[in-house]
Design a protein around this motif. Sequence first.
Motif, short mmCIF file in Angstrom:
data_model
loop_
_atom_site.label_atom_id
_atom_site.label_comp_id
_atom_site.label_asym_id
_atom_site.label_seq_id
_atom_site.Cartn_x
_atom_site.Cartn_y
_atom_site.Cartn_z
N GLY A 135 0.84 -1.20 0.00
CA GLY A 135 0.00 0.00 0.00
C GLY A 135 0.88 1.25 0.00
N ASN A 136 0.44 2.31 -0.67
CA ASN A 136 1.24 3.55 -0.69
C ASN A 136 0.82 4.46 0.48
OD1 ASN A 136 -1.17 4.66 -1.47
ND2 ASN A 136 -0.58 4.95 -3.61
N ARG A 137 1.34 5.71 0.47
CA ARG A 137 1.07 6.59 1.61
C ARG A 137 -0.40 6.99 1.69
NH1 ARG A 137 6.58 8.05 1.11
NH2 ARG A 137 6.15 9.22 -0.78
N ASN A 138 -1.08 7.03 0.56
CA ASN A 138 -2.53 7.30 0.56
C ASN A 138 -3.25 6.21 1.37
OD1 ASN A 138 -4.82 8.77 -0.27
ND2 ASN A 138 -5.12 7.52 -2.10
N ALA A 139 -2.84 4.96 1.17
CA ALA A 139 -3.44 3.84 1.91
C ALA A 139 -3.05 3.91 3.39
CB ALA A 139 -3.00 2.52 1.30
N GLU A 140 -1.80 4.29 3.66
CA GLU A 140 -1.36 4.38 5.06
C GLU A 140 -2.19 5.40 5.83
OE1 GLU A 140 2.82 5.35 5.30
OE2 GLU A 140 3.31 3.57 4.11
N LEU A 141 -2.45 6.55 5.19
CA LEU A 141 -3.26 7.59 5.85
C LEU A 141 -4.66 7.08 6.13
CD1 LEU A 141 -2.34 10.79 3.80
CD2 LEU A 141 -1.93 10.42 6.24
N TYR A 142 -5.20 6.36 5.15
CA TYR A 142 -6.56 5.81 5.25
C TYR A 142 -6.65 4.87 6.46
CZ TYR A 142 -10.69 3.27 3.24
OH TYR A 142 -11.90 2.66 2.99
N VAL A 143 -5.68 3.95 6.52
CA VAL A 143 -5.68 2.97 7.61
C VAL A 143 -5.49 3.69 8.95
CG1 VAL A 143 -4.38 1.05 8.60
CG2 VAL A 143 -4.90 1.07 6.15
N ASP A 144 -4.57 4.65 8.96
CA ASP A 144 -4.31 5.40 10.19
C ASP A 144 -5.59 6.07 10.69
OD1 ASP A 144 -2.90 6.63 12.19
OD2 ASP A 144 -2.32 8.36 10.96
N GLY A 145 -6.29 6.73 9.78
CA GLY A 145 -7.53 7.42 10.14
C GLY A 145 -8.59 6.43 10.63
N PHE A 146 -8.74 5.33 9.92
CA PHE A 146 -9.74 4.33 10.31
C PHE A 146 -9.43 3.79 11.72
CE2 PHE A 146 -12.75 2.61 7.02
CZ PHE A 146 -12.66 3.68 6.15
N GLU A 147 -8.14 3.52 11.97
CA GLU A 147 -7.80 2.93 13.27
C GLU A 147 -7.96 3.94 14.39
OE1 GLU A 147 -4.08 0.79 12.64
OE2 GLU A 147 -5.24 -0.89 11.78
N LYS A 148 -7.60 5.20 14.13
CA LYS A 148 -7.77 6.23 15.18
C LYS A 148 -9.24 6.40 15.53
CE LYS A 148 -3.69 9.12 14.76
NZ LYS A 148 -2.92 9.74 13.69
#
Length: 472
Positions: A135-148
Amino acid sequence: MADRCYDYIIVGSGAGGGPLARWLTAAGHSVLMLEAGSRFQSHEHPDNELEANNRLMWNGGMDASRDAGFMFLRGKVFGGGTVINQALLDRFDARALDSWAERSGLDEFSVDAMARHYDAVESELTLEHIPRENGNRNAELYVDGFEKLGYGWAPLRRGQSHCRVDQGNDCIRCLGGCPRASKQSMPVTFLARAEQQGLEVVTDCQVDGLSHGRQQVTVFGRQQGRARRFFGRRCVLAAGSLGSTRILQASGLAPELPALGKGFYCHPQFVTLALYDRIIDAHKGSFQAVKSDDERFRAAGFKLENVFMGPSGAAYLMPGFGAKHRDLMRAYRNLACIEVAVRDVTPGRIGGDGRGGLRIDKRVGAPERQRARAGLNVIHDIYRATGARKVVHSPVRIGLHLMGGCAQGRDRATSVVNPDFQVHGLPNLYVMDASLFPDAPGINPSLSIMALAHRAAERLLGEPLDARPEAA
Ligand SMILES: Cc1cc2nc3c(=O)[nH]c(=O)nc-3n(C[C@H](O)[C@H](O)[C@H](O)COP(=O)(O)OP(=O)(O)OC[C@H]3O[C@@H](n4cnc5c(N)ncnc54)[C@H](O)[C@@H]3O)c2cc1C
């Protein structure tokens, strides 16, 4: 080929036509496929977005609804939508199939009854879950937001093999046709097998109409401006929701089929970009790797897609003019994107414009607006939680996943096609594509279109396919 009468003519080579051709030819039938688009080898796909839209999509990707509130994207190429799509392949859940069973009166629409059709299709495809590290940084941000925020997410399942994003390949190019034959489109899977089994194909041939006789169906088309006629004992329309519906209407069949053209759905996309102070490079690598997987979103009728687009697509979707637009485009590498894809419930209508073209009446209704708002609220929370500087909403409404127009069911008043995939009252004419859908599932549709093609093949052949070793 001139006056030959084939066992089957299939019009359209996408998610419906491809698998059907594979199973009909495996059973020894002579099959002719007619496709309006051109054929490309993998290495011949255009390598820039505008040329790809122009050469691989109907009207360059600009099929507008009558009020221009929607832009519909659909493939016009050998392989149909499967050449230009993202090949995210999910089964439908009980929520989608129960609704179909209720609308159509068909028990076959259930998770259990569909399972063996999905099994059969999946056994012919290479399916991979995108590994987290791809996954690229767009995916990392998405996952980060979902988990927070405590929302559920999952890796995407994609039809692909040897995609090699780990070696620097950018899979965003795949939307203009996969250059590596990795994406599991029809030409590299079902259609390749069908051609080995004797399928004959005529590309660049647009079908204008047909006439249904007692012994055969005559199909009328144009190949590079030249009038052509083809004969089949049976004809299957697999030209997609807009294509199949229009062929039936243009053949003068609307008076006998009161439901024809009604119940047209899509999954409206509400694209939302966010500007970060750091480089995101959302177009790099696996540009789509994760999805929302949260029952609360499903119940509320939306999903959140972690997507991106090439520079031409971004310029088109971006709001504003002049300096404002230029500044956003300059920040292309700092943008992230999440879109709300809504489960559509307001039916549209497909018809002719009186000049030989399409008229698509479709609007975003109050339920879709309310579903989109719920999704957009979550997106705002995600962007806030991950430090976005600015949120940008696209004013353009894209309609993806075109469905309905020839709904399947028992009742002629509300459906066009019977449980055997036969057009009501026309025993030699069949439909097998997304136009059969009784409503919008809210899930990526193409795996289910292929699974329905497996069921349709069984109905046409008159027995289960696993009873035929050559088709297994
Ligand atoms: C950008 C994009 C991304 C997508 N991503 C996904 C995804 O990730 N997962 C997913 O499941 N779905 C996705 N889809 C949707 C999916 O591709 C379609 O739902 C699916 O291909 C529809 O299958 P079909 O058989 O109904 O029609 P199509 O695949 O569209 O095939 C119909 C074919 O018929 C031909 N045709 C039409 N009219 C005529 C005529 N008059 N004469 C001759 N030929 C004709 C067309 O040219 C076309 O090739 C995406 C779609 C797009 C546009």
